[in-house]
Design a protein around this motif. Structure first.
Motif, short mmCIF file in Angstrom:
data_model
loop_
_atom_site.label_atom_id
_atom_site.label_comp_id
_atom_site.label_asym_id
_atom_site.label_seq_id
_atom_site.Cartn_x
_atom_site.Cartn_y
_atom_site.Cartn_z
N ILE A 25 -3.44 -0.25 -11.93
CA ILE A 25 -3.09 0.95 -11.60
C ILE A 25 -2.48 0.92 -10.11
N ARG A 26 -3.08 0.42 -9.35
CA ARG A 26 -2.23 0.41 -7.90
C ARG A 26 -1.08 -0.29 -7.87
N HIS A 27 -0.97 -1.30 -8.55
CA HIS A 27 0.33 -2.08 -8.74
C HIS A 27 1.40 -1.45 -9.29
N LEU A 28 0.78 -0.47 -10.26
CA LEU A 28 1.87 0.52 -10.88
C LEU A 28 2.52 1.37 -10.03
N SER A 29 1.48 2.01 -9.41
CA SER A 29 2.19 3.02 -8.22
C SER A 29 3.04 2.42 -7.40
#
Length: 169
Positions: A132-136
């Motif tokens: 999720i962090r990488h997607l943000s």
């Protein structure tokens, strides 16, 4: 051009034959050998008392770099485990319930079972939250240095809390 080169070489050979002192006067002293150069280099560096690089006191992996590498590692490990689990389902003789009953018959203590469940859920939750962090990041959010560290710590805290909660179920 070739004639000039031959004349020049011939003169030097004639000088060396007639009077060797003329050639010695024009000779260039040999440089140091590679071994001598390496010894001089290491003596200079060891004498300066500087740490040799890369050294952990100089170069530390920043948190985003560690988390990015571990994100890849957990992804590869989980895909390997899922593949092995699928292959074992094909080739092992009994079904899943038989193996589950075997594990239950071992009468493992609750602390050991909780630890095993925690270890199994840790890479899953870490990979999910860090994904999720990488997607943000792909959306361009949270790319400042202090935000990278804040989101990294948040991912680690959420990972431990969610893994502990899932293992308690």
């Amino acid at each position: 051009m070739a004639a000039l080169l031959l004349r020049h070489v011939g003169r030097h050979c004639l000088r060396a034959h007639v009077n060797p002192q003329l050639c010695i006067r024009n000779a260039v002293p040999m440089g140091t050998t590679a071994k001598e150069e390496m010894e001089r280099f290491w003596n200079k560096n060891l004498g300066s008392q500087r740490p040799l690089s890369p050294h952990l006191t100089i170069y530390r992996w920043p948190l985003p770099m560690i988390m990015s590498a571990s994100h890849r590692g957990t992804g590869m490990a989980m895909s390997g485990v899922v593949s092995l689990f699928g292959l074992s389902a094909l080739f092992l003789p009994w079904n899943f319930e038989t193996y589950l009953e075997f594990v239950k018959s071992l009468y493992l203590g609750p602390a050991l079972i909780y630890t095993a469940k925690f270890v199994l859920t840790l890479p899953l939750t870490y990979h999910m939250f860090n994904g999720i962090r990488h997607l943000s990041w792909d959306l361009g959010k949270g790319m400042k240095i202090h935000q990278l560290y804040q989101s990294g710590v948040a991912v680690l805290v959420l990972t431990v809390l969610c893994s502990a909660g899932l293992a308690a179920m």
